[in-house]
Design an enzyme around this catalytic site. Structure first.
Site, PDB file in Angstrom:
ATOM      1  N   ASP A  11      60.239  36.187  54.058  1.00 30.35           N
ATOM      2  CA  ASP A  11      61.188  35.082  53.857  1.00 30.35           C
ATOM      3  C   ASP A  11      61.533  34.999  52.375  1.00 30.35           C
ATOM      4  O   ASP A  11      60.797  35.529  51.530  1.00 30.35           O
ATOM      5  CB  ASP A  11      60.601  33.737  54.327  1.00 30.35           C
ATOM      6  CG  ASP A  11      61.613  32.597  54.168  1.00 30.35           C
ATOM      7  OD1 ASP A  11      62.742  32.726  54.668  1.00 30.35           O
ATOM      8  OD2 ASP A  11      61.291  31.593  53.501  1.00 30.35           O
ATOM      9  N   SER A  12      62.631  34.313  52.077  1.00 29.10           N
ATOM     10  CA  SER A  12      62.987  34.116  50.666  1.00 29.10           C
ATOM     11  C   SER A  12      61.922  33.287  49.940  1.00 29.10           C
ATOM     12  O   SER A  12      61.828  33.348  48.719  1.00 29.10           O
ATOM     13  CB  SER A  12      64.335  33.396  50.579  1.00 29.10           C
ATOM     14  OG  SER A  12      64.255  32.156  51.243  1.00 29.10           O
ATOM     15  N   TYR A  43      67.992  31.858  48.657  1.00 24.37           N
ATOM     16  CA  TYR A  43      68.968  32.934  48.850  1.00 24.37           C
ATOM     17  C   TYR A  43      70.337  32.384  49.265  1.00 24.37           C
ATOM     18  O   TYR A  43      71.356  33.024  49.041  1.00 24.37           O
ATOM     19  CB  TYR A  43      68.506  33.849  49.988  1.00 24.37           C
ATOM     20  CG  TYR A  43      67.503  34.924  49.644  1.00 24.37           C
ATOM     21  CD1 TYR A  43      66.794  34.923  48.444  1.00 24.37           C
ATOM     22  CD2 TYR A  43      67.253  35.952  50.549  1.00 24.37           C
ATOM     23  CE1 TYR A  43      65.861  35.915  48.168  1.00 24.37           C
ATOM     24  CE2 TYR A  43      66.339  36.949  50.274  1.00 24.37           C
ATOM     25  CZ  TYR A  43      65.636  36.932  49.089  1.00 24.37           C
ATOM     26  OH  TYR A  43      64.729  37.921  48.831  1.00 24.37           O
ATOM     27  N   GLY A  44      70.316  31.217  49.924  1.00 23.60           N
ATOM     28  CA  GLY A  44      71.455  30.722  50.703  1.00 23.60           C
ATOM     29  C   GLY A  44      72.828  30.720  50.055  1.00 23.60           C
ATOM     30  O   GLY A  44      73.823  30.915  50.741  1.00 23.60           O
ATOM     31  N   CYS A  74      63.749  34.639  58.210  1.00 28.46           N
ATOM     32  CA  CYS A  74      64.721  33.971  57.339  1.00 28.46           C
ATOM     33  C   CYS A  74      66.092  34.158  57.974  1.00 28.46           C
ATOM     34  O   CYS A  74      66.511  35.296  58.225  1.00 28.46           O
ATOM     35  CB  CYS A  74      64.680  34.622  55.955  1.00 28.46           C
ATOM     36  SG  CYS A  74      65.930  34.008  54.818  1.00 28.46           S
ATOM     37  N   ASN A  75      66.774  33.053  58.255  1.00 30.87           N
ATOM     38  CA  ASN A  75      68.087  33.146  58.883  1.00 30.87           C
ATOM     39  C   ASN A  75      69.111  33.769  57.954  1.00 30.87           C
ATOM     40  O   ASN A  75      69.969  34.527  58.377  1.00 30.87           O
ATOM     41  CB  ASN A  75      68.559  31.750  59.300  1.00 30.87           C
ATOM     42  CG  ASN A  75      67.761  31.224  60.472  1.00 30.87           C
ATOM     43  OD1 ASN A  75      68.131  31.425  61.616  1.00 30.87           O
ATOM     44  ND2 ASN A  75      66.627  30.595  60.207  1.00 30.87           N
ATOM     45  N   THR A  76      69.024  33.407  56.674  1.00 30.33           N
ATOM     46  CA  THR A  76      70.018  33.895  55.723  1.00 30.33           C
ATOM     47  C   THR A  76      69.935  35.415  55.616  1.00 30.33           C
ATOM     48  O   THR A  76      70.956  36.113  55.654  1.00 30.33           O
ATOM     49  CB  THR A  76      69.778  33.236  54.346  1.00 30.33           C
ATOM     50  OG1 THR A  76      69.624  31.829  54.547  1.00 30.33           O
ATOM     51  CG2 THR A  76      70.919  33.495  53.402  1.00 30.33           C
ATOM     52  N   GLU A 159      61.476  24.119  48.543  1.00 27.87           N
ATOM     53  CA  GLU A 159      60.902  25.070  47.568  1.00 27.87           C
ATOM     54  C   GLU A 159      60.258  24.323  46.397  1.00 27.87           C
ATOM     55  O   GLU A 159      59.309  24.801  45.795  1.00 27.87           O
ATOM     56  CB  GLU A 159      61.981  26.025  47.040  1.00 27.87           C
ATOM     57  CG  GLU A 159      62.370  27.128  48.017  1.00 27.87           C
ATOM     58  CD  GLU A 159      61.256  28.157  48.263  1.00 27.87           C
ATOM     59  OE1 GLU A 159      60.682  28.660  47.287  1.00 27.87           O
ATOM     60  OE2 GLU A 159      60.956  28.424  49.436  1.00 27.87           O
ATOM     61  N   CYS A 193      67.217  27.323  59.866  1.00 27.31           N
ATOM     62  CA  CYS A 193      66.690  27.764  58.579  1.00 27.31           C
ATOM     63  C   CYS A 193      65.196  27.507  58.662  1.00 27.31           C
ATOM     64  O   CYS A 193      64.779  26.397  59.038  1.00 27.31           O
ATOM     65  CB  CYS A 193      67.306  26.983  57.429  1.00 27.31           C
ATOM     66  SG  CYS A 193      66.503  27.326  55.845  1.00 27.31           S
ATOM     67  N   THR A 194      64.412  28.515  58.326  1.00 27.78           N
ATOM     68  CA  THR A 194      62.973  28.387  58.559  1.00 27.78           C
ATOM     69  C   THR A 194      62.296  27.418  57.586  1.00 27.78           C
ATOM     70  O   THR A 194      61.134  27.071  57.763  1.00 27.78           O
ATOM     71  CB  THR A 194      62.308  29.777  58.496  1.00 27.78           C
ATOM     72  OG1 THR A 194      62.650  30.408  57.256  1.00 27.78           O
ATOM     73  CG2 THR A 194      62.771  30.636  59.645  1.00 27.78           C
ATOM     74  N   HIS A 195      63.030  26.979  56.574  1.00 29.34           N
ATOM     75  CA  HIS A 195      62.495  25.934  55.688  1.00 29.34           C
ATOM     76  C   HIS A 195      62.584  24.533  56.312  1.00 29.34           C
ATOM     77  O   HIS A 195      61.848  23.634  55.943  1.00 29.34           O
ATOM     78  CB  HIS A 195      63.276  25.876  54.372  1.00 29.34           C
ATOM     79  CG  HIS A 195      62.937  26.946  53.383  1.00 29.34           C
ATOM     80  ND1 HIS A 195      63.204  28.277  53.591  1.00 29.34           N
ATOM     81  CD2 HIS A 195      62.347  26.869  52.160  1.00 29.34           C
ATOM     82  CE1 HIS A 195      62.816  28.967  52.523  1.00 29.34           C
ATOM     83  NE2 HIS A 195      62.294  28.140  51.644  1.00 29.34           N
TER      84      HIS A 195
HETATM   85  N1  DGL Z   1      64.260  30.178  55.140  1.00 25.61           N
HETATM   86  C1  DGL Z   1      65.566  30.701  54.820  1.00 25.61           C
HETATM   87  C2  DGL Z   1      66.447  30.670  56.055  1.00 25.61           C
HETATM   88  O1  DGL Z   1      65.913  30.630  57.171  1.00 25.61           O
HETATM   89  C3  DGL Z   1      66.086  29.974  53.597  1.00 25.61           C
HETATM   90  C4  DGL Z   1      67.095  30.718  52.906  1.00 25.61           C
HETATM   91  C5  DGL Z   1      67.279  30.427  51.425  1.00 25.61           C
HETATM   92  O2  DGL Z   1      66.434  30.899  50.657  1.00 25.61           O
HETATM   93  O3  DGL Z   1      68.287  29.809  51.090  1.00 25.61           O
HETATM   94  O4  DGL Z   1      67.649  30.712  55.967  1.00 25.61           O
END
Ligand code: DGL
Length: 277
Positions: A11-12, A43-44, A74-76, A159, A193-195
């Site tokens: 993940d990011s 990352y988004g 991570c979805n992104t 974060e 988004c996994t966050h």
């Molecule tokens: N957990 C990431 C996701 O699922 C977050 C992406 C990010 O770092 O912006 O999209």
């Protein structure tokens, strides 16, 4: 040298731990290596090229650590980098390796949760702008209408460990209101988004309890279990010592303190510098 391999989880930053927690609960026997690219998160809002490049570097690092199967938790990264890695990189450089994402398994089931056939998808700008969820959900559930909402402040709140503070309330309410203003008949909200599962206590305080909130941990872990049952050759290559290792490109002490809170167990991670690889 063992010929058995850990599963890589990427993940990011911290968000993938919400998926890893479910995977480790469902499939505790396997060895895992978690990598959070905290130094470059979020990352988004980055360009396609940057997200692709960062994701590829992390995946290749996990390969170099012995992983043959990597989950982009991570979805992104799944929206912006997965397809190119699967179609252009793996066949040429790593024909025996596999990389899986979180969007397809989620899209395959999300339509089963809604009664109104109207769902909301909350994600990063990268995920929303890619329109991956619109396309994938339409493939499996053409009768379902999907409304998307980008939430650019939510990942930074997580974060920076500010997600449960009073300051977070404003942005939690703002994006939920903007989503529901698009269509008040939304009865199911996907946290794409996994966050975001870390914001669930705040989200629930604002949302009507008639709206179902869906995270991805269970969906992705049960999909991985099915994948391994259908890919026995890959399953047989997996190491089964229940060993878990954690790495971050950021500060290891900050990661340990922060990550342990929502992973449940105490985490001791190591810092890596991808430029040194
Ligand atoms: N957990 C990431 C996701 O699922 C977050 C992406 C990010 O770092 O912006 O999209």
């Amino acid at each position: 040298m063992t010929n058995k391999h850990p599963i890589g989880i990427f993940d990011s930053g911290y968000g993938g731990l919400t998926v890893f927690k479910s995977i480790a609960e469902r499939l505790p026997q396997y060895d895992y290596i978690y990598l959070g690219d905290n130094a470059r998160a979020p990352y988004g809002d980055n360009s396609f090229e940057a997200i692709y490049q960062y994701t590829l570097e992390c995946v290749e690092w996990l390969f170099s650590e012995g992983c043959q199967l990597v989950i982009l938790a991570c979805n992104t990264a799944s929206a912006k980098a997965l397809r190119t890695i699967q179609q252009k990189v793996l066949p040429v450089k790593y024909p025996t390796h596999r990389v899986l994402g979180v969007i397809r398994p989620t899209a395959e089931v999300i339509g089963n949760f809604t009664e109104s056939k109207i769902i909301g998808v909350m994600g990063t700008r990268g995920t929303v702008n890619s329109e991956s969820y619109l396309l994938e959900i339409n493939k499996y559930f053409p009768e379902v209408s999907v409304y998307q909402q980008s939430c650019p402040m939510w990942v930074p709140l997580v974060e920076n460990n500010e997600h449960l503070t009073p300051g977070a309330d404003f942005f939690v309410e703002k994006y939920l209101t903007e989503l529901l203003n698009q269509n008040p008949k939304i009865d199911t909200i996907l946290l794409a988004c996994t966050h975001y599962p870390l914001l669930i206590p705040k989200i629930k305080r604002i949302l009507s309890n008639k709206i179902l909130l869906v995270g991805q941990g269970d969906i992705v872990s049960s999909s991985l279990e099915r994948y391994l049952d259908h890919h026995i050759k890959i399953k047989e290559l997996l190491a089964i010592n229940a060993k878990r290792s954690f790495y971050t490109t950021g500060d290891q002490h900050v990661f340990d303190e922060h990550a342990s809170v929502f992973f449940g167990d105490q985490i001791f991670c190591k810092h890596i510098d991808l430029k040194e690889q």
